[in-house]
Scaffold this motif. Structure first.
Motif, short mmCIF file in Angstrom:
data_model
loop_
_atom_site.label_atom_id
_atom_site.label_comp_id
_atom_site.label_asym_id
_atom_site.label_seq_id
_atom_site.Cartn_x
_atom_site.Cartn_y
_atom_site.Cartn_z
N VAL A 129 -2.19 23.58 -4.62
CA VAL A 129 -1.25 22.66 -3.97
C VAL A 129 -1.91 22.09 -2.72
CG1 VAL A 129 0.96 22.51 -2.75
CG2 VAL A 129 0.77 23.92 -4.80
N GLU A 130 -1.79 20.77 -2.53
CA GLU A 130 -2.37 20.16 -1.33
C GLU A 130 -1.31 19.31 -0.66
OE1 GLU A 130 -5.70 17.98 -2.83
OE2 GLU A 130 -6.56 19.85 -3.62
N ALA A 131 -1.04 19.64 0.58
CA ALA A 131 -0.10 18.84 1.37
C ALA A 131 1.23 18.62 0.65
CB ALA A 131 -0.73 17.50 1.74
N GLY A 132 1.77 19.69 0.14
CA GLY A 132 3.10 19.59 -0.47
C GLY A 132 3.10 18.93 -1.83
N LEU A 355 14.19 18.73 -12.83
CA LEU A 355 13.44 19.98 -12.98
C LEU A 355 12.17 20.03 -12.14
CD1 LEU A 355 13.97 20.81 -16.77
CD2 LEU A 355 15.16 21.70 -14.78
N GLN A 356 12.08 19.09 -11.20
CA GLN A 356 10.94 19.12 -10.29
C GLN A 356 11.29 20.03 -9.10
OE1 GLN A 356 7.91 15.92 -8.17
NE2 GLN A 356 9.90 15.25 -8.85
N ALA A 357 10.32 20.81 -8.64
CA ALA A 357 10.58 21.68 -7.51
C ALA A 357 10.92 20.85 -6.29
CB ALA A 357 9.36 22.56 -7.24
N LYS A 358 11.89 21.29 -5.53
CA LYS A 358 12.29 20.49 -4.37
C LYS A 358 11.23 20.52 -3.28
CE LYS A 358 17.25 21.11 -5.03
NZ LYS A 358 18.40 21.96 -4.72
N SER A 359 10.44 21.61 -3.26
CA SER A 359 9.53 21.74 -2.14
C SER A 359 8.08 21.39 -2.48
CB SER A 359 9.59 23.17 -1.61
OG SER A 359 9.34 24.05 -2.67
N VAL A 360 7.76 21.24 -3.73
CA VAL A 360 6.38 20.88 -4.07
C VAL A 360 6.43 19.71 -5.04
CG1 VAL A 360 4.21 21.62 -5.11
CG2 VAL A 360 5.61 23.27 -3.84
N GLU A 361 5.98 18.57 -4.58
CA GLU A 361 6.05 17.39 -5.43
C GLU A 361 5.12 17.53 -6.63
OE1 GLU A 361 5.70 13.89 -2.97
OE2 GLU A 361 5.54 12.70 -4.83
N GLY A 362 5.58 17.10 -7.77
CA GLY A 362 4.73 17.13 -8.95
C GLY A 362 4.76 18.44 -9.71
N LEU A 363 5.42 19.46 -9.14
CA LEU A 363 5.51 20.75 -9.82
C LEU A 363 6.86 20.83 -10.52
CD1 LEU A 363 4.41 23.61 -10.38
CD2 LEU A 363 5.52 24.34 -8.26
N TYR A 364 6.82 21.06 -11.84
CA TYR A 364 8.05 21.18 -12.61
C TYR A 364 8.14 22.59 -13.15
CZ TYR A 364 8.41 16.09 -12.53
OH TYR A 364 8.52 14.79 -12.13
#
Lengths: 631, 487
Positions: A129-132, A355-364
């Motif tokens: 993970v880079e910068a959220g 279904l995307q994580a609220k705190s990490v963009e692009g992570l489902y």
């Protein structure tokens, strides 16, 4: 992102992972599927069956939306039944026993031959993970794999711990290593984790069972496939059998409770109440003198018989005694012992409706990792996560199915809105629009979503269109034609006549010549469909839909009236960046839950347990103030 | 993350009722309460070193012209009154904001001058209910409590005050739970039979369904029966006097009220308009309405008055229908035309009780009546003979009014702690209608269990709006407790 080979990485080759990976690849994204064992793709670790009450609905929906599960079970199923046949159409649901190995091989085949999809065998040991924003996955053995989208479908593998009596083994399931690194990364990223557990029963050797003493359960005489894309369908069906425990069995269990990890507190996770272990059942329902068990073959030719209803984590020697106390199983041999598995899950309020994580963009996240239970629930999430991940890359808005549109919509909305503290399984009672969300009208209600998603081929879309046009045609015909009710002079609309009599389309002939004419017309149109290569079960389903729509229209209208009092709340949007803790007029519980769930509409807020009508009133007042600026 | 914008304004209002009295309290509430107070009040070292809940005695004056500070000496200040200033600082005040309350001498003039001074110093006048609204928004009161406070403030009598207090304490919740629980149990059984015990062929008995639904209807009826009590408690029992001109309405009105409030004159048609006064008897408010006499010949003003009479009578709780003992047949026709008849098709609206009053009985010859006293209580008609001149029959008339009022179940409501406001009542009526429909449907159409379950779910959701329970979570609890689910 420049430099990465892949657009999406899917971690996990289970039922969620498969749908996610296939959807991504079929929508044109370059997708990698990371799995620790290619031979485990599509494995059914527990019940060798697909479908069932509520779940069957999900499979049909996944199919119409372009997912794979429906076709897979049609190809590999060994027994098909419609459950609740004698109850109403809303709760009728298809279920099939699968040949586990055939299912697994077929899924492996489809996945490994799918273009734009690369299967990478290896363990996912960490998240990058880079910068959220997610950047890829670290694997043991295959190095770093980068991609701007990652879909985590790790099932029960996160710090999985298996229990058989006093013996503990790390592992996501029997014969499979657990995954240790990802949980740590998720915790570091600020995710809350929760331990859940699930259990599985023992498997018995087929040849050691005295089937003559058990009640047989055959499949339907005219089996119906799940997928609208399945043409000719004439599976060679096997029988299941019914057995039951008795007082002797219960005594054995009661005597061994001190050796059960459940009761000695060794297992930390919370298990599902609707799938209790046999220990659970005996203790909680001590007044019952027998519990039903269902013996299901795991494949056409395999030797293993799955004992449905005997989920347990009691020690091996106790399991043997239990099995042998059951009539018909006195000489049965256990091939695999039942066990419980504890695993990390991510409480689902941490993802949004896409279904995307609220705190990490692009992570489902999708599947059992979010706290659901069941292959079908996992597959539905996997499909939507895959679709939305790709749409995110293309700059398109996510597809969010409504609660009035699909069980998949109910599932995901429940996940992101409610407090789920046990593994979530779909029941039809979870859907307030149950009367409308039937198996007979999936093609109709999901047509536009399917088009929006774009996974179906043009031939498949065309099939749906023809089917739905047929429904409209027959319905209009019945609305416009008039028939004479036998014995009376009255002439009424055919649809009304059917409703009054509560009969099916086939009984139109009761209504004189007009009725007979109608039947002829309908038959003509029906045959046109068949000539266009529409599978007969699809055409049949269309007729069922017309019948049930007529039968249920009145009730649906009444029910909508009851619901309409609240539905306006679904259109009142809540601001996304509001700290609910500052609204002192809300109860503390409501504030906590609202901050956690971050509902998008007032209607969704109202579905959160702990947010009461008074709290909704407060929110309404505040929304007025919010939208009109400072007071 | 952001906050919702606060109330930025500081408001002021008289917190005690307008009118004569020994004391008046003017309340300032808002972020600038102390600053504004300092512009109009000087006492001790105020505002330096103020402590919450510590009163200070001093002078309240009109603020100096804008741009100048308050004059430093007493002689320079334009003093309105000597007052006690009580700072109640956030969050420990009624509204949850900073407040300063001025206890000044009663009397309309002084109080309004104090309010004006605060406005000149920068406060805005508070609209009605503003303090309670702020208290609610700052979490000092729940919605139901805020409504109850409003009722308490407006309570004209002991009973309604008592009921409002009970509501503040939550009597309603318990009654609702009694209705919800059996319905939830039934729903759990239905869902169990559909979802979980499908294999075992379990169904829920039709008679059980009808039984539970029927009882819930009765329970809701019980609550609704006391529903009008809310309005009656809040507004008082509306008693409307109707009758032909010159039958003695105003005289009787004055007698009942105990003071001369209506103009009495021999000229028929004197009362042009409606005059209302509240009378409290036995802890219950009655609001008496004197009306224009209904007669066929009338001038324009009189006709307007008559129209108003008719509409008053239509919304009355009790109608006093006056008939002159000495002219029993004069112009009786048309006096209550259609006023008391139920609307076509609406047999749920109860018929308004009518008390027939034979006025001027001192003028009637004994035995000479076309209407005999006593009457038929069951038919909602009672007859009393009165004379406003001699006072005869007045006590009896009050007694009849109190009896009729007893039939409104107000006491029941108060003791249950159930005073329904319109919001509650509307929801309950909807649920009841839903239950009724469901029962009829079940009886005539025998719909599948899934239909019954789904509709019942909708009804429970509606009830949940009143009680605040999102019961869908509790449903599953209920199901799993009863059923051994295992497949």
């Amino acid at each position: 992102m420049g430099g990465s080979r892949f657009d999406v990485i899917v971690v996990g080759g289970g039922h969620a992972g498969i749908e996610a990976a296939l959807a991504c690849a079929r929508l044109g994204a370059n997708c990698a599927l990371v799995t620790h064992d290619i031979g485990e793709i599509g494995r059914m670790p527990c019940n060798p069956a697909i479908g069932g009450l509520g779940k069957g609905h999900l499979v049909r929906e996944i199919d119409v939306l372009g997912g794979e599960m429906g076709r897979a079970i049609d190809d590999t199923g060994i027994q098909f039944r419609i459950l609740n046949r004698r109850k109403g159409p809303a709760v009728r649901s298809p279920r099939a026993q699968a040949d586990k190995h055939a299912y697994q091989r077929r899924m492996e085949d489809v996945v490994t031959t799918q273009s734009s999809l690369t299967v990478i065998e290896g363990d996912a040991t960490g998240l990058l993970v880079e910068a959220g924003h997610v950047a890829g996955v670290q694997t043991g053995g295959a190095g770093r794999i980068t991609a701007p989208r990652v879909i985590l479908c790790s099932g029960t593998f996160l710090r999985g711990l298996m229990h058989v009596g006093e013996t503990r083994t790390t592992g996501g399931r029997e014969g499979a290593a657990s995954s240790e690194g990802i949980s740590a990364d998720l915790a570091r990223l600020g995710f809350t984790l929760r331990r859940l557990k699930t259990g599985t029963p023992p498997r018995l050797l087929r040849g050691s069972i005295d089937f003559k003493r058990l009640t047989p359960q055959p499949g339907d005489e005219q089996p119906v496939p799940f997928s609208f894309r399945t043409g000719h369908f004439a599976p060679d069906q096997v029988e299941c059998h019914q057995a039951s425990t008795n007082a002797g069995t219960h005594e054995i269990i009661a005597a061994a409770l001190d050796r059960s990890p459940l009761f000695t507190g060794l297992i930390a996770g919370r298990g599902p109440r609707y799938c209790p272990s046999i220990e659970d059942k005996v203790v909680r329902f001590s007044d019952k003198d027998r519990h039903l068990l269902f013996l299901e073959p795991e494949g056409r030719d395999t030797d293993e018989i799955y004992v449905n209803g005997l989920s347990t984590s009691l020690p091996a020697d106790v399991q043997i005694k239990i099995v042998q106390s059951i009539p018909g199983l006195e000489r049965a041999r256990i091939v695999r012992y039942g066990y419980a598995v504890e695993y990390d899950s991510i409480p689902s309020w941490q993802v949004g409706a896409d279904l995307q994580a609220k705190s990490v963009e692009g992570l489902y996240l999708a599947g059992q990792i979010l706290g659901t239970s069941g292959y079908e629930e996992a597959a539905a999430q996997g499909l939507m996560a895959g679709v939305n991940a790709v749409r995110g890359l293309d700059g398109k808005p996510p597809v969010i199915l409504g609660r009035d549109e699909a069980y998949a919509g109910v599932l995901i909305d429940d996940l992101v809105t409610k407090e789920i503290d046990e593994p979530y399984r779909m029941f039809t009672s979870r859907a307030e629009h149950r009367l409308h969300l039937r198996c007979d009208n999936v093609e109709s209600r999901l047509m536009s979503a399917a088009e929006e998603i774009g996974l179906l081929t043009s031939r498949e879309r065309d099939l749906l269109v023809q089917r739905n046009e047929f429904v409209d045609l027959v319905r209009t015909l019945l609305e416009k034609s008039r028939v004479r009710i036998s014995g009376k002079r009255e002439v009424v609309r055919a649809s009304r006549a059917l409703r009054l009599d509560g009969v099916g389309l086939g009984d139109l002939e009761k209504f004189g010549t007009e009725g007979a004419d109608l039947i002829n017309t309908i038959n003509l149109e029906y045959n046109k469909l068949l000539n266009n290569k529409i599978p007969p079960h699809v055409a049949q389903g269309a007729l069922e839909q017309v019948e049930n729509d007529i039968k249920y229209r009145g009730y649906i209208v009444k029910h909508d009236k009851l619901l309409r009092q609240r539905s306006h709340l679904d259109h009142l949007e809540l601001p996304t960046e509001l700290d609910y803790m500052t609204i002192k007029a809300l109860s503390y519980e409501a504030r906590e839950k609202l901050n956690r769930v971050r509902p998008v509409t007032l209607g969704q807020a109202g579905r959160i347990d702990g947010v009461r009508a008074g709290d909704l009133a407060v929110l309404t007042v505040f929304m007025k103030r919010w939208t009109s600026g400072a007071g | 993350m952001n906050k919702v914008p606060d109330d930025q304004t500081t408001v002021v209002a008289l917190a005690t009722p307008a009118g004569e009295g020994g004391l008046a309290v003017v309340r300032l509430s808002g972020p600038e309460a102390v600053v504004i107070a300092a512009r109009v009040f000087r006492g001790g070292s105020f505002p330096i070193g103020i402590r919450t809940h510590r009163a200070i005695f001093g002078e309240l004056f009109r603020p100096a012209a804008e741009g100048t500070g308050p004059a430093s000496t007493t002689r320079g200040r334009d003093v309105i009154d000597h007052v006690l200033a009580l700072p109640l600082l956030a969050p420990h005040s009624y509204t949850g904001e900073d407040t300063v309350e001025f206890f000044c001498h009663g009397g309309r003039v002084v109080a309004s001058e104090v309010v004006a001074a605060c406005c000149a110093a920068g406060a805005r006048p508070a609209p009605p209910g503003e303090f309670t609204r702020r208290a609610f928004l700052n979490g000092k009161l729940t919605l139901d409590q805020a409504e109850a406070v409003a009722d308490l403030i407006h309570a004209g009598d002991v009973r309604s005050a008592r009921a409002a207090v009970r509501q503040l304490l939550g009597g309603f919740d318990a009654e609702l739970a009694k209705i919800e629980e059996p319905l939830l149990e039934l729903l759990a059984e239905l869902e169990g039979s559909l979802e979980f015990m499908a294999e075992e062929g379990l169904t829920v008995d039709s008679s059980r369904i009808m039984d539970v639904l029927g009882r819930s209807c009765e329970a809701i009826d019980g609550l609704l029966r006391v529903a009008p009590a809310g309005r009656l408690l809040r507004d008082g029992v509306q008693v409307v006097l109707v009758g032909p001109p010159n039958v003695g309405k105003s005289s009787l009105f004055n007698r009942l009220v105990g003071e001369q409030r209506a103009i009495v004159d021999d000229d028929p048609g004197t009362t042009r308009d409606v005059i209302s006064t509240r009378v409290i008897r036995g802890g219950q408010s009655f609001v008496l309405h004197d009306t224009a006499g209904l007669r066929t010949e009338a001038d324009k003003v009189e006709r307007k008055g008559m129209a108003r009479t008719r509409s008053m009578a239509a919304s009355a709780d009790i109608i006093l229908r006056l008939v002159a003992s000495n002219e029993p047949s004069a112009d009786q026709a048309g006096d209550l035309d259609g006023v008391n008849a139920p609307s076509p098709g609406d047999d749920t609206k109860p018929v308004t009780p009518v008390v027939t009053v034979l006025t001027k009985c001192d003028l009637a010859a004994t035995g000479d009546t076309t209407i005999s006293p006593g009457g038929d209580v069951a038919a909602g008609r009672m007859i009393v003979r009165t004379s406003s001149r001699t006072g005869e029959g007045l006590a009896e008339l009050w007694s009849v009014l109190e009896d009729v009022t007893a039939g409104f179940h107000i006491d029941e409501a108060v003791s249950l702690g159930v005073v329904l406001n319109d919001r509650h009542r509307a929801r309950l009526e909807q649920c009841r209608a839903g239950l009724q429909e469901l029962m009829e449907m079940h009886q005539h159409e025998h719909p599948a269990a899934e239909v019954v379950a789904t509709l019942l779910t909708g009804i429970l959701t509606g009830l949940g709006e009143v009680s605040g329970r999102v019961f869908s979570e509790h449903l599953l609890d209920s199901v799993f407790r009863r059923f051994c689910v295992g497949k």
